[in-house]
Design a protein around this motif. Structure first.
Motif, PDB file in Angstrom:
ATOM      1  N   LEU A 131       3.032  23.724 -28.307  1.00 37.24           N
ATOM      2  CA  LEU A 131       3.471  23.541 -26.924  1.00 37.24           C
ATOM      3  C   LEU A 131       2.303  23.525 -25.937  1.00 37.24           C
ATOM      4  N   PHE A 132       1.136  23.962 -26.383  1.00 34.51           N
ATOM      5  CA  PHE A 132      -0.050  23.938 -25.534  1.00 34.51           C
ATOM      6  C   PHE A 132      -0.654  22.535 -25.434  1.00 34.51           C
ATOM      7  N   ILE A 133      -0.304  21.660 -26.358  1.00 34.61           N
ATOM      8  CA  ILE A 133      -0.907  20.316 -26.408  1.00 34.61           C
ATOM      9  C   ILE A 133      -0.731  19.545 -25.095  1.00 34.61           C
ATOM     10  N   PRO A 134       0.475  19.518 -24.476  1.00 33.83           N
ATOM     11  CA  PRO A 134       0.587  18.805 -23.192  1.00 33.83           C
ATOM     12  C   PRO A 134      -0.352  19.333 -22.116  1.00 33.83           C
ATOM     13  N   ILE A 135      -0.604  20.655 -22.105  1.00 32.57           N
ATOM     14  CA  ILE A 135      -1.533  21.223 -21.125  1.00 32.57           C
ATOM     15  C   ILE A 135      -2.951  20.743 -21.422  1.00 32.57           C
ATOM     16  N   ALA A 136      -3.316  20.749 -22.699  1.00 31.93           N
ATOM     17  CA  ALA A 136      -4.651  20.277 -23.076  1.00 31.93           C
ATOM     18  C   ALA A 136      -4.835  18.804 -22.719  1.00 31.93           C
TER      19      ALA A 136
END
Length: 394
Positions: free
Chosen positions: A91-96
């Protein structure tokens, strides 16, 4: 005690999974329509839900560090909530991927104000893409390893028994607490405080921790209340004394959140440092002022006086209603931390706020129930389980 592995939760897991898919898909559509707005909504949802998982992990460490016996009956649930942390890596991928739209220091525009440009340049050795992603990898690796070991040792004890695994859990739980505090603090710096590179506060991480820790108690109370009718679930084996103690912790960390919030505001306002004060001016002038008033009243004053009632704390349904309200205002609190950097004039609610919250939350809930199914919801061979089942406060 006679207990079988938990096979329930399907009625909640299936809708949560549907909500996750629908919420995340709609938020992805929002990212195509209004990328920056959707990403800010997603960031609020992400720090909200991962904060609860981290709050539960710190709570678990505190239980072990204090050699507490009374919470053994509810400890398996507290172990399972942080088991969702591997999901948050995905779920961190979109932020990255959306860093340039979230953080001004990633791609400073030429029109940037001089003081902001100076802050961005000064903090470049820390605030850069490589450092941001590298630190995130360290945070996730540490959190996941600690959560996995504490839970796996506890599950192994269900068949092995004995006190050796209890000692391992207590050593790791106590030893990990300082590093959990440090990693959570730096994660708050990276993911929220750096939205304004000029601003810095040494207790910003404590502020996020206070709200998230309170939310972890709230989630535990709600889960225990909902699971009371199921004899294979941990809530069925909890007495009113357990709920009373959880309610007292909820009251304590409402007060702690208010103390940290006021301390940060008072010290920054009195010091009147140009780099720090604008962060609060943005939130106490104009449209965001009323959000701050709302938080003061409904994140602290009202629930504080409600939870002074002994009868309410010993009524699981009433206590769960207060816990549910606190989960709502905790989201408003994080919204108040993040969104003024997108909309300085005041709140501008969007459908993406709801879709991101439901999407990330649905995924976290479904994953947590999935990890809980097939295991005992109570540490059946913990040497102190009987003490917990007979729990009476001194």
């Amino acid at each position: 005690m006679t207990l079988t592995p938990y096979q329930g939760g399907r009625r909640l897991m299936a809708p949560a999974l549907v909500a996750a898919v629908a919420g995340l898909a709609l938020t992805a559509v929002g990212a195509l329509v209004d990328p920056r707005r959707a990403l800010f909504a997603y960031l609020v949802a992400f720090v909200y839900w991962i904060g609860i998982a981290l709050g539960a992990l710190i709570l678990l460490g505190a239980f072990h560090a204090s050699n507490a016996r009374w919470p053994v009956v509810l400890r398996r649930f507290v172990e399972t909530v942080p088991a969702a942390l591997p999901l948050f890596v995905v779920l961190f991928i979109p932020i990255a991927l959306g860093m340039k739209r979230l953080f001004v220091w990633m791609a400073p525009p030429e029109t940037l104000a001089p003081e902001m440009a100076h802050a961005v340049h000064h903090k470049l050795p820390y605030l850069n893409a490589g450092g941001f992603l590298g630190r995130a990898a360290i945070y996730f690796l540490f959190w996941i390893v600690v959560a996995h070991l504490l839970r796996s040792w506890s599950l192994r004890q269900d068949t092995a028994g004995g006190a050796t695994l209890t000692r391992w859990q207590r050593r790791l739980g106590a030893g990990s607490l300082p590093f959990l505090a440090l990693t959570l603090t730096f994660a708050s710096f990276d993911w929220m405080m750096s939205l304004d590179p000029r601003f810095f506060s040494t207790i910003f991480g404590v502020y996020w921790f206070a709200g998230s820790f309170m939310a972890a108690f709230a989630v535990t109370i709600i889960a225990a209340t909902l699971s009371r009718p199921d004899p294979t679930a941990f809530g069925h084996h909890m007495s009113l004394e357990h709920f009373h103690s959880l309610g007292k912790f909820l009251l304590a960390f409402i007060a702690f959140w208010a103390y940290v919030a006021f301390s940060q505001f008072m010290l920054i306002w009195i010091a009147n440092i140009p780099e720090e004060v604008p962060w609060y001016i943005l939130r106490i002038d104009g449209g965001w002022r009323w959000v701050g008033v709302f938080l003061a009243l409904f994140h602290f004053v009202v629930p504080f006086f409600l939870l002074l009632s002994r009868d309410l704390k010993r009524n699981p349904r009433a206590l769960s209603l207060v816990a549910g309200w606190l989960l709502l205002v905790h989201w408003v609190d994080l919204y108040w931390l993040v969104m003024p950097h997108l909309d300085p004039a005041g709140p501008r609610p969007s459908i993406w706020d709801l879709t991101a919250f439901v999407g990330v939350g649905g995924a976290a809930i479904a994953f947590t129930i999935f990890r809980l199914r097939g295991t005992f919801t109570v540490p059946v061979r913990d040497p102190y389980l009987e003490d917990s089942l007979r729990y009476l406060p001194q």
